[in-house]
Design a protein around this motif. Structure first.
Motif, PDB file in Angstrom:
ATOM      1  N   UNK A 405       0.841  -1.204   0.000  1.00 12.07           N
ATOM      2  CA  UNK A 405       0.000   0.000   0.000  1.00 12.07           C
ATOM      3  C   UNK A 405       0.871   1.247   0.000  1.00 12.07           C
ATOM      4  N   UNK A 406       1.893   1.267   0.857  1.00 10.46           N
ATOM      5  CA  UNK A 406       2.803   2.405   0.897  1.00 10.46           C
ATOM      6  C   UNK A 406       3.525   2.612  -0.420  1.00 10.46           C
ATOM      7  N   UNK A 407       3.927   1.520  -1.057  1.00 10.45           N
ATOM      8  CA  UNK A 407       4.647   1.613  -2.331  1.00 10.45           C
ATOM      9  C   UNK A 407       3.758   2.216  -3.424  1.00 10.45           C
ATOM     10  N   UNK A 408       2.523   1.749  -3.516  1.00  7.08           N
ATOM     11  CA  UNK A 408       1.647   2.254  -4.577  1.00  7.08           C
ATOM     12  C   UNK A 408       1.219   3.703  -4.312  1.00  7.08           C
ATOM     13  N   UNK A 409       1.080   4.079  -3.055  1.00  6.67           N
ATOM     14  CA  UNK A 409       0.806   5.484  -2.755  1.00  6.67           C
ATOM     15  C   UNK A 409       2.009   6.344  -3.135  1.00  6.67           C
ATOM     16  N   UNK A 410       3.215   5.828  -2.888  1.00  2.00           N
ATOM     17  CA  UNK A 410       4.421   6.554  -3.286  1.00  2.00           C
ATOM     18  C   UNK A 410       4.483   6.706  -4.807  1.00  2.00           C
ATOM     19  N   UNK A 411       4.082   5.666  -5.534  1.00  2.00           N
ATOM     20  CA  UNK A 411       4.104   5.715  -7.002  1.00  2.00           C
ATOM     21  C   UNK A 411       3.137   6.769  -7.527  1.00  2.00           C
ATOM     22  N   UNK A 412       1.909   6.770  -7.018  1.00  2.00           N
ATOM     23  CA  UNK A 412       0.926   7.747  -7.502  1.00  2.00           C
ATOM     24  C   UNK A 412       1.349   9.174  -7.150  1.00  2.00           C
ATOM     25  N   UNK A 413       1.982   9.343  -5.989  1.00  2.00           N
ATOM     26  CA  UNK A 413       2.475  10.670  -5.619  1.00  2.00           C
ATOM     27  C   UNK A 413       3.598  11.103  -6.555  1.00  2.00           C
ATOM     28  N   UNK A 416       2.349  12.251  -9.796  1.00  2.00           N
ATOM     29  CA  UNK A 416       1.433  13.395  -9.663  1.00  2.00           C
ATOM     30  C   UNK A 416      -0.019  12.997  -9.987  1.00  2.00           C
ATOM     31  N   UNK A 417      -0.372  11.739  -9.819  1.00  2.00           N
ATOM     32  CA  UNK A 417      -1.753  11.313 -10.062  1.00  2.00           C
ATOM     33  C   UNK A 417      -2.622  11.762  -8.899  1.00  2.00           C
ATOM     34  N   UNK A 433     -14.724  10.880  -9.888  1.00  2.00           N
ATOM     35  CA  UNK A 433     -13.575  11.777  -9.697  1.00  2.00           C
ATOM     36  C   UNK A 433     -12.815  12.030 -10.992  1.00  2.00           C
ATOM     37  N   UNK A 434     -13.164  11.302 -12.043  1.00  2.00           N
ATOM     38  CA  UNK A 434     -12.360  11.310 -13.267  1.00  2.00           C
ATOM     39  C   UNK A 434     -12.218  12.707 -13.867  1.00  2.00           C
ATOM     40  N   UNK A 435     -13.321  13.451 -13.943  1.00  2.00           N
ATOM     41  CA  UNK A 435     -13.277  14.781 -14.573  1.00  2.00           C
ATOM     42  C   UNK A 435     -12.321  15.714 -13.844  1.00  2.00           C
ATOM     43  N   UNK A 436     -12.395  15.714 -12.500  1.00  2.00           N
ATOM     44  CA  UNK A 436     -11.496  16.571 -11.725  1.00  2.00           C
ATOM     45  C   UNK A 436     -10.048  16.118 -11.873  1.00  2.00           C
ATOM     46  N   UNK A 437      -9.833  14.795 -11.873  1.00  2.00           N
ATOM     47  CA  UNK A 437      -8.479  14.259 -12.031  1.00  2.00           C
ATOM     48  C   UNK A 437      -7.896  14.634 -13.393  1.00  2.00           C
ATOM     49  N   UNK A 438      -8.725  14.579 -14.428  1.00  2.00           N
ATOM     50  CA  UNK A 438      -8.284  14.962 -15.773  1.00  2.00           C
ATOM     51  C   UNK A 438      -7.912  16.452 -15.796  1.00  2.00           C
ATOM     52  N   UNK A 439      -8.659  17.253 -15.056  1.00  2.00           N
ATOM     53  CA  UNK A 439      -8.334  18.674 -14.956  1.00  2.00           C
ATOM     54  C   UNK A 439      -6.978  18.896 -14.312  1.00  2.00           C
ATOM     55  N   UNK A 452       0.343  12.323 -14.953  1.00  2.00           N
ATOM     56  CA  UNK A 452      -0.752  12.580 -14.011  1.00  2.00           C
ATOM     57  C   UNK A 452      -2.112  12.160 -14.558  1.00  2.00           C
ATOM     58  N   UNK A 453      -2.168  11.700 -15.785  1.00  2.00           N
ATOM     59  CA  UNK A 453      -3.427  11.276 -16.395  1.00  2.00           C
ATOM     60  C   UNK A 453      -4.074  10.166 -15.559  1.00  2.00           C
ATOM     61  N   UNK A 454      -5.340  10.320 -15.158  1.00  2.00           N
ATOM     62  CA  UNK A 454      -5.983   9.301 -14.303  1.00  2.00           C
ATOM     63  C   UNK A 454      -6.126   7.941 -14.972  1.00  2.00           C
ATOM     64  N   UNK A 455      -5.962   7.856 -16.288  1.00  2.00           N
ATOM     65  CA  UNK A 455      -6.029   6.549 -16.955  1.00  2.00           C
ATOM     66  C   UNK A 455      -4.888   5.638 -16.516  1.00  2.00           C
TER      67      UNK A 455
END
Length: 594
Positions: A405-413, A416-417, A433-439, A452-455
């Protein structure tokens, strides 16, 4: 003489040992009481949190509609599609009002949840308590300004002085000239929690107080709000003295951690949070940790529009990562994004690994149970039924789960996702949340505009699934861990029941044919009908107070269909049932009332 000395020395030693044992017992009892209170607090936090999922859906879809039907510039709001705007407005406001008043909801919810009789009067005390403290600390020209007006000051271009303990600079159109200060001190959700807890204490203490006949109208439950109002004065003063310094530190911490442009702090900071979040899960204390990061931590940034990524001219301070993401603050979502690969991919894959590791003769039965809760995890982000299938029988798997869990949170951080949720990290929250994430991705610069693309979350979901499956299957089979379906006395694990046997049991007891009633009967038999003191529940667990936890037959509890049991102390126990726990709790109450 020597005999007398030895006898005296022996008596002193016995007295010393007795005092030591008594002190140790008191310390254990004190810790048990603290742990029980934290458990009760975690349970009560579910009351205000329960309203968030639907509120988030309304708020985000409404905000998205407003984005495409209006334009806001320096001259004001321009509605480009009146019908669409007002429909979006109507959709958004009921959800927005929830997030705008979370602190008050926490005060109401905790006062109600911690009150012994769960009556509405306790919530009234909580509301009065919170509003009074808020009025004296969190509005401009209140008690903190009286105390610290000339501490850590900055000056506007016109020479006006502001304390940075509760003001931030307001810049002019050039972005450099300080034209004033914006008051940001806010006791927030922490203030709501304190107000709710103290209100419940006052209510429980004074709800049965008797006054002289001339004042009897103000006795009992009516006495608690008056005491609450009186207590708010010293509590508000205490907040005014301490909270400005705490928030000042938290704002600096939030600027450092909730900022991917500062990777040396943001990546390990969010990763450690993720690890602690999962390690505290078996004790139900992760909700308290979450409450700070999701609802209290101050986050600052420009407001970013969904999809387009257009940024506001000025920045805003918002308390809590969930609130900030809902508002569209640029530095938000980093305490949420990394859970999506885990809850949509990792945990369902762990369930699949346990199914494949089960004995062949038990695999079909295990599939019915684990397959269903894996789907629940993917859709809604509720993972406890799966996690409690291994956290107690194999702490090593819990440690692996926490580290991953810590590793994947570090990856997304690091990428910049930014993806947020209103309830938990399932596909439903991902979609809303997709629209805001895409923004946020469109607002990002350099390579982060791409990463940072949510895809990318979907790829991380697949990656987490593969890693979890291989890791869990290997560890379970190589170390012969007795996960569901691998036990020597597996039986039914409470997953399915022989219909004829169930029907016979119900007929013998003249009961309605209901699986929750059957489970309730079995749990009561396992715990002891005379052993119950209190039955309560949160989102997935029964939270019980009993006379003696040592009398509980844990094997029978498991056979009744429970996913896991946590013995907290001599009187408190938690039993993981799943998302339909409330039906089981109601059935148990009904059976004990017969």
């Amino acid at each position: 003489m020597g005999l007398v000395f030895r006898k005296k020395h022996k008596e002193e030693k016995q007295t010393k040992n007795g005092n030591t044992e008594l002190k140790t017992a008191k310390e254990k009892n004190a810790w048990s009481n603290v742990l029980k209170f934290l458990q009760d607090l975690g349970k009560a936090l579910q009351f205000p949190i329960a309203v968030l999922p639907f509120a988030a859906i309304l708020n985000r879809f409404g905000a998205l509609g407003l984005t495409f039907t209006s334009i806001t510039d320096v001259t004001g709001l321009h509605i480009t599609n009146k019908v669409g705007y007002w429909i979006s407005y109507i959709i958004q406001q009921p959800g927005k009002i929830v997030f705008d008043n979370l602190s008050l909801l926490f005060a109401l919810g905790l006062a109600f949840g911690l009150a012994k009789d769960h009556r509405g009067e306790a919530s009234l005390v909580g509301a009065v308590f919170f509003l009074a403290i808020y009025a004296m600390t969190s509005v401009e020209h209140s008690l903190p300004e009286m105390l610290y007006k000339n501490v850590l000051t900055f000056k506007s271009d016109s020479g006006e002085t502001f304390s940075s303990l509760f003001y931030v600079e307001k810049f002019g159109s050039d972005g450099k000239t300080i034209i004033g200060g914006i008051y940001v001190l806010n006791i927030g959700v922490f203030g709501g929690i304190i107000a709710g807890c103290l209100s419940a204490v006052l209510y429980n203490k004074f709800k049965e107080i008797k006054l002289p006949q001339a004042l009897s109208f103000f006795g009992g439950r009516r006495f608690a709000p008056m005491v609450g109002l009186a207590i708010t004065i010293p509590i508000a003063l205490l907040f005014a003295i301490i909270w400005p310094w705490i928030q000042w530190v938290l704002m600096r911490f939030g600027q450092a951690v909730a900022n991917p442009n500062n990777p040396a702090v943001a990546i390990p900071g969010t990763a450690v949070y993720g690890i602690l979040n999962r390690l505290l899960l078996p004790f139900g204390l992760h909700q308290i940790l979450n409450t700070f990061f999701w609802f209290q931590l101050p986050i600052n940034g420009h407001v970013i529009s969904p999809f387009t990524g257009a940024a506001s001219e000025t920045t805003e301070w918002v308390n809590g990562d969930i609130n900030a993401f809902t508002r569209g603050i640029e530095g938000s979502g980093f305490f949420q994004s990394g859970f999506f690969p885990i809850m949509m991919g990792g945990i369902p894959a762990a369930a699949l690994a346990m199914i494949m590791a089960a004995k062949k003769e038990n695999r079909k039965m295990v599939s019915g149970f684990l397959g269903g809760v894996a789907l629940v995890s993917f859709i809604s982000g509720i993972t406890e039924p799966i996690e409690f299938s291994f956290v107690f029988i194999a702490p090593l798997l819990l440690l692996i789960h926490a580290l991953l869990t810590g590793i994947f949170i570090a990856i997304t951080t690091a990428l910049h996702i930014q993806v947020g949720f209103g309830f938990s990290a399932g596909i439903i929250d991902y979609c809303i949340s997709f629209a805001q994430s895409w923004g946020f991705a469109n607002y990002a610069v350099d390579v982060y505009h791409f990463t940072a693309n949510p895809l990318w979350v979907l790829l991380l979901v697949a990656l987490a699934g593969g890693i979890y499956f291989i890791t869990f299957y290997t560890v379970i089979t190589k170390m012969n861990i007795k996960t569901p379906g691998r036990e020597d006395d597996f039986g039914s694990f409470g997953i399915t029941e022989d219909k004829a046997a169930v029907k016979s049991e119900l007929n013998n007891k003249n009961l309605k044919s209901d699986k929750y009633t059957v489970m309730a009967i079995k749990l009561i038999e396992a715990i002891g009908a005379d052993n119950f003191v209190e039955i309560d529940n949160c989102a997935t667990r029964l939270r019980l107070i009993v006379k003696d936890t040592s009398l509980i037959n844990l094997a029978k509890v498991k056979a009744a269909g429970a996913f896991g049991t946590t013995i907290l102390n001599k009187e408190a126990v938690q039993i993981v049932i799943g998302t339909d726990v409330e039906h089981v709790a109601n059935a148990m109450k009904a059976q004990l009332a017969r």
